[in-house]
Write a protein that holds these residues in place. Structure first.
Motif, PDB file in Angstrom:
ATOM      1  N   ASP A   1      -5.543  -1.775  -4.484  1.00 27.88           N
ATOM      2  CA  ASP A   1      -4.322  -2.048  -3.721  1.00 27.88           C
ATOM      3  C   ASP A   1      -3.706  -3.378  -4.155  1.00 27.88           C
ATOM      4  OD1 ASP A   1      -5.213   0.130  -2.362  1.00 27.88           O
ATOM      5  OD2 ASP A   1      -5.134  -0.777  -0.357  1.00 27.88           O
ATOM      6  N   ASP A   2      -2.451  -3.518  -3.759  1.00 27.20           N
ATOM      7  CA  ASP A   2      -1.733  -4.799  -3.826  1.00 27.20           C
ATOM      8  C   ASP A   2      -1.402  -5.273  -5.254  1.00 27.20           C
ATOM      9  OD1 ASP A   2      -2.184  -4.530  -1.163  1.00 27.20           O
ATOM     10  OD2 ASP A   2      -3.282  -6.417  -0.882  1.00 27.20           O
TER      11      ASP A   2
ATOM     12  N   HIS B   1       2.034   1.851  -2.003  1.00 30.65           N
ATOM     13  CA  HIS B   1       1.386   1.057  -0.950  1.00 30.65           C
ATOM     14  C   HIS B   1       2.509   0.456  -0.092  1.00 30.65           C
ATOM     15  CE1 HIS B   1      -1.778  -0.882   1.112  1.00 30.65           C
ATOM     16  NE2 HIS B   1      -1.773  -2.054   0.486  1.00 30.65           N
TER      17      HIS B   1
ATOM     18  N   HIS C   1       4.872  -5.314   1.514  1.00 38.87           N
ATOM     19  CA  HIS C   1       3.587  -5.536   2.187  1.00 38.87           C
ATOM     20  C   HIS C   1       3.737  -6.499   3.357  1.00 38.87           C
ATOM     21  CE1 HIS C   1      -0.742  -5.557   2.697  1.00 38.87           C
ATOM     22  NE2 HIS C   1      -0.873  -4.726   1.654  1.00 38.87           N
TER      23      HIS C   1
ATOM     24  N   HIS D   1      -9.012  -4.558  -4.647  1.00 40.28           N
ATOM     25  CA  HIS D   1      -7.682  -5.136  -4.869  1.00 40.28           C
ATOM     26  C   HIS D   1      -7.608  -5.677  -6.288  1.00 40.28           C
ATOM     27  CE1 HIS D   1      -8.037  -5.046  -0.468  1.00 40.28           C
ATOM     28  NE2 HIS D   1      -6.696  -4.965  -0.462  1.00 40.28           N
TER      29      HIS D   1
HETATM   30 ZN    ZN Z   1      -2.743  -4.023   0.934  1.00 46.06          ZN
END
Ligand code: ZN
Length: 468
Positions: free
Chosen positions: A269-270, A319, A323, A428
């Motif tokens: 993620d991210d 995602h 964010h 991540h």
């Molecule tokens: Zn995230």
């Protein structure tokens, strides 16, 4: 002279009268029959017989021209269901005399037995093959079942059947032999039509096609579909083959690519971040290792890694663009606006939309309480309505705050995945120390029989359950 004449006439009259009286008194008659039809009649067995007319006359002997018809008594005994000679007797009488005549009736059999063929309209003989008898029976009116006396021979593509009864009558019939081929080849699989194949192995497709006329036609089989043994899933192979008569056969086989060990879905993620290309370099070394990136849009200079990851066979999911919880969970509309913006970046990089996504904070997050009550419940339903699939995780690398240590990230992952047959691991790629742990995770996983797969819309979703 006149007297003499008169006397002569009287004498003649007297003579006639005397003759007449004598005929009556002494019954001086001859009985004669007048028969229609022949004296000897030949009839076919079983055919109805009617006796022709017969008359009888009594003729006075002295004056035969004065005949009279008399009654005929007939003894009629002809039984047409009985072979051979029979006699019909005719009797006629006057007071004292009796006359008799006969007629001979001969019952004969000239009817041949009848042959009945079993003839299935779907029956055919393969060209160049011998005709196989479909069956027949033969029945004679007198002899009964004479099927066992039937003889057959083949002449000019016809079968000719003959049978002779006890009286020498021969029956015959024939059938045209139908030469054709209406059945396609039979496709068979040595390994069955549902095959399990170990991931990363080589699948050797084994099939055979045999035609009743052409013989082995395996080399004419066309196969549609492919098995990617590097990716778990069920693959369908379709086989088509025709024989020389154009009869086509199709068959299907399913090949399931399986693993006897666990499946690990590493998810990042991210990213993309400054570390993503390093991670992709590691992944490039392991041909069958695929992972999933749930991407955000905060580092535009790293967007190119979305394209690179996609081209390397990894899965890309949304995602979030920003964010930013306070923004994306403020309203349904805000969430989907942000989502679409990220989806657009993905489309720019990969040329296609993705159906995969992960909610920032996971679907179970409670942070969204701060901004909008019930929003997670609504978004989850809306995503389903849009045909999207969201994923949570069941193994944490711990890199979201618990640790910043590469060894600990490695241990968290390998300890976690051993609990599950299928693991979805939260990592991540925005964290350098996580990226550094991944190669060891891969080496350990491969050495222990694990498979690293990219998520797809049919994969295990590891849903947590929604709290808002
Ligand atoms: Zn995230």
């Amino acid at each position: 002279m006149k007297k003499t004449r008169i006397l002569a006439i009287i004498a003649i009259v007297l003579a006639i009268l005397t003759g007449y009286l004598a005929t009556i008194v002494f019954d001086l008659y001859t009985i004669r029959f007048d028969m229609r039809g022949q004296r000897e009649v030949i009839r076919e067995y079983g055919e109805p017989y009617e006796d022709p007319e017969v008359k009888a006359y009594a003729h006075p002997m002295l004056m035969p021209f004065l005949r009279k018809e008399i009654y005929v008594d007939r003894f009629f005994h002809v039984d047409v269901n009985k072979m051979g000679e029979q006699e019909v007797e005719y009797h006629a009488k006057t007071a004292k005399r009796e006359g008799k005549a006969t007629r001979k009736v001969i019952v004969e059999d000239h009817t041949p037995p009848e042959i009945t063929l079993v003839a299935d309209p779907d029956y055919y003989t393969l060209p160049g093959h011998e005709y196989v008898e479909e069956g027949f029976s033969a029945f004679d009116r007198l002899d009964g079942d004479v099927s066992d006396k039937v003889e057959s021979r083949i002449e000019n593509d016809k079968v000719i059947y003959t049978v002779t009864d006890a009286h020498g009558n021969t029956g015959t019939t024939e059938r045209e032999i139908v030469y054709d081929d209406r059945k396609g080849p039979v496709i068979s699989f040595d390994d069955g039509d549902y095959v399990k194949c170990m991931v990363n192995s080589t699948y050797n497709d084994k099939y055979k096609a045999v035609d009743d006329l052409d013989g082995d036609v395996t080399d004419k089989v066309k196969v549609e579909g492919k098995v990617d043994t590097g990716t778990l899933g069920v693959y369908t192979l379709k086989y088509t083959v025709s024989d020389s008569y154009g009869n086509e056969t199709t068959a299907e086989k399913k090949v399931e690519v399986i693993t006897n060990q666990g499946v690990i879905y590493l998810t990042f993620d991210d990213g993309p971040s400054a570390y993503t290309s390093r991670l992709l370099d590691v992944l490039d070394k392991y041909k069958n290792v695929k992972v999933t990136f749930f991407v955000i849009g905060v580092v535009p200079s790293a967007y190119g890694n979305i394209k690179r990851a996609f081209n390397a066979g990894h899965a890309i999911g949304v995602h979030s663009l920003t964010h930013d919880y306070s923004k994306i969970y403020s309203s349904d509309q805000a969430f989907w606006d942000d989502f679409e913006a990220m989806e657009n970046i993905i489309v720019q990089q990969t040329g296609q939309r993705t159906k995969l996504f992960r909610f920032p904070g996971g679907s179970s997050n409670t942070v969204s309480w701060n901004y909008n009550t019930g929003i997670m419940t609504r978004l989850a339903q809306q995503s389903k309505d849009k045909g999207l699939v969201y994923f949570d995780w069941n193994v944490e690398s711990g890199d979201a705050g618990r640790t910043t240590d590469t060894n600990e990230v490695y241990r968290n992952i390998i300890n976690g995945v051993q609990y599950y047959k299928t693991s979805v691991v939260l990592c991540h790629d925005s964290k350098s120390y996580t990226v550094d742990a991944i190669e060891d995770v891969i080496i350990w996983g491969l050495n222990n029989g694990y498979t690293f797969q990219a998520l797809n819309e049919n994969s295990f979703t590891a849903h947590h359950g929604i709290n808002n």
